[in-house]
Enzyme design. Structure first.
Site, PDB file in Angstrom:
ATOM      1  CD  GLU A  93      -4.678   5.148   0.402  1.00 55.47           C
ATOM      2  OE1 GLU A  93      -4.411   5.435   1.582  1.00 55.47           O
ATOM      3  OE2 GLU A  93      -5.796   4.772   0.041  1.00 55.47           O
ATOM      4  CE1 TYR A 136      -4.244   0.732  -0.388  1.00 56.77           C
ATOM      5  CE2 TYR A 136      -4.517  -1.135   1.088  1.00 56.77           C
ATOM      6  CZ  TYR A 136      -5.047  -0.245   0.164  1.00 56.77           C
ATOM      7  OH  TYR A 136      -6.353  -0.330  -0.200  1.00 56.77           O
ATOM      8  CB  THR A 146      -4.714   3.426 -22.436  1.00 55.02           C
ATOM      9  OG1 THR A 146      -4.652   3.540 -23.856  1.00 55.02           O
ATOM     10  CG2 THR A 146      -6.118   3.712 -21.962  1.00 55.02           C
ATOM     11  NE  ARG A 181      -7.201  -3.923 -19.999  1.00 53.19           N
ATOM     12  CZ  ARG A 181      -7.340  -3.951 -21.326  1.00 53.19           C
ATOM     13  NH1 ARG A 181      -6.633  -4.767 -22.060  1.00 53.19           N
ATOM     14  NH2 ARG A 181      -8.200  -3.164 -21.918  1.00 53.19           N
ATOM     15  CE  LYS A 221      -7.279   2.059 -26.255  1.00 54.91           C
ATOM     16  NZ  LYS A 221      -7.363   2.773 -24.967  1.00 54.91           N
ATOM     17  CG  ASP A 281      -7.937   9.938 -24.482  1.00 57.32           C
ATOM     18  OD1 ASP A 281      -6.909   9.252 -24.669  1.00 57.32           O
ATOM     19  OD2 ASP A 281      -8.996   9.467 -24.032  1.00 57.32           O
TER      20      ASP A 281
HETATM   21  N1  DSN Z   1     -12.252   0.657 -25.457  1.00 54.88           N
HETATM   22  C1  DSN Z   1     -11.208   1.393 -26.103  1.00 54.88           C
HETATM   23  C2  DSN Z   1     -11.096   1.090 -27.564  1.00 54.88           C
HETATM   24  O1  DSN Z   1     -11.343  -0.045 -27.929  1.00 54.88           O
HETATM   25  O2  DSN Z   1     -10.764   1.950 -28.349  1.00 54.88           O
HETATM   26  C3  DSN Z   1     -11.361   2.840 -25.856  1.00 54.88           C
HETATM   27  O3  DSN Z   1     -10.188   3.501 -25.947  1.00 54.88           O
END
Ligand code: DSN
Length: 398
Positions: A47, A45, A230, A239, A233, A204
């Site tokens: 925080e 932990y 994110t 993730r 990707k 974003d």
């Molecule tokens: N769920 C995601 C996608 O598939 O693009 C959103 O970024």
């Protein structure tokens, strides 16, 4: 004791190895990323934030003892990501996901009820960019800009809607847009607007972050006030999410993550994010992204050659959208997604501009090349996959 869960994990691994993965937001992480995710860091932990921040800004100090090593890991992670994007922006690597990163980013500079202008979900935008079914659309007053008749972002619509709705924040970024986003144009539109209090500019970059890191898409750094992403990707990490911001926003951004919207950070994920950053700094990553883009163009061109309609007529990045509404009016994205699943090809149905069907059915599919390029597929392989998909569609249309 052997758990049933490991049998199921093995089963899922076999599916991932066997199937062709074309979901544009997925990828396959390295063994080192997996190792960090499964490490003892999950036990801790912590925080708060590292006691010493290498960029000298943001919130400092933890609420628990024993965080000395954790501090080193988190700060190392931050400095590696700054290196990836060649930036001196402050970075918060604690968001558990892209949605968490976006919500914290909004709350760092906005009050509930403030107005956001974002790209519409039906035309390639993102659920967490103010959709009425998402908390972002319930807490904030959101308006949307559209794409033009060719499927490109309509920058004049952004200009018009800024004057009309006087947003406190303008958001750029998409989950299903295959063309370059001109961050510099949006920055200029904001700067030139007649608004006395200029809106914050937030990007974003979740989908295209890997392309930005490798120099295959213009960078929003230096233009946007806040940048979220994110990490799983095109960045090919675990993730999770991250927020970058101008240094003067460091404290409000950190505060919006903790204590604002999250509790204890997931330090095993943060360690895995640091490994993904190390990997993105390696010259082989640039080569990987180059191939993602080459493969995407090759596959997209092949679909066009076969007579399919691709939104905007092509792609500049790692994905493209096929619109069946004119060429195959009876085919839904859902029906094709389900049928391809039976043929070992995984993709997702997607709304297309001027969609007539609901988001569960849709008239299109989204195809991405990041994951299969990681598996080593070449442009010729992607062309062959395009023909396999075409054969399935022909069979369905008989
Ligand atoms: N769920 C995601 C996608 O598939 O693009 C959103 O970024």
């Amino acid at each position: 004791m052997e758990s049933e869960v490991f049998r199921l994990i093995e089963k899922e691994k076999e599916r991932q190895d066997r199937n062709i993965e074309l979901i544009a937001s997925e990828n396959f992480v390295s063994q080192n990323v997996l190792k960090a995710l499964g490490s003892c860091l999950t036990n801790k932990y912590c925080e708060g934030f590292p006691a010493v921040r290498s960029d000298g800004c943001g919130k400092k100090g933890r609420y628990y003892g024993g965080c000395q090593v954790i501090d080193e890991i988190e700060e190392y992670c931050c400095s590696k990501w700054r290196e990836v994007f060649h930036t001196d922006y402050h970075v918060n690597v604690q968001p558990h996901s892209g949605s968490q990163a976006n919500m914290a980013a909004y709350l760092s500079v906005l009050q509930p009820g403030d107005t956001i202008l974002a790209m519409s979900l039906n035309n390639g935008g993102h659920l967490t960019h103010g959709s009425p079914v998402n908390i972002s659309g319930k807490v904030f007053n959101t308006f949307f800009y559209d794409v033009d008749e060719n499927g490109y972002i309509d920058y004049s619509d952004i200009e018009k809607k800024i004057e009309e709705h006087r947003p406190a924040l303008v958001l750029a970024g998409a989950s299903a847009y295959s063309r370059v986003i001109a961050f510099d144009r949006i920055r200029k539109i904001i700067d030139d607007s007649g608004l006395e209090k200029k809106p914050y500019f937030m990007v974003d970059m979740a989908h295209i972050a890997g392309l930005i890191a490798a120099g295959f898409h213009p960078s929003p750094f230096g233009l946007a006030d806040i940048i979220t992403t994110t990490t799983h990707k095109t960045l090919r990490g675990p993730r999770g999410g991250m927020i970058f911001c101008r240094k003067e926003l460091a404290s409000v951004v950190d505060g919006a993550i903790f204590p604002g919207t999250q509790g204890g950070p997931l330090e095993h994920v943060i360690a895995a994010k640091a490994i993904a950053a190390e990997e993105a700094c390696d010259p082989s990553y640039k080569e990987y992204i180059r191939n993602v883009v080459i493969n995407c163009r090759a596959m997209c061109d092949e679909f066009i050659r076969m007579g399919y309609e691709v939104v905007t007529g092509g792609t500049d990045n790692h994905l493209f959208l096929i619109d069946f509404s004119r060429t195959h009016p009876d085919l839904t994205g859902k029906a094709l997604q389900d049928e391809l699943d039976r043929h070992g090809i995984t993709l997702n149905k997607n709304c297309v501009p001027n969609e007539k069907r609901n988001p569960v059915q849709t008239s299109g599919v989204r195809i991405g090349t990041a994951a299969e390029t990681t598996k080593g597929k070449t442009a010729d392989d992607f062309i062959a996959i395009a023909h396999r998909i075409d054969a399935v569609i022909r069979e369905m249309s008989r």
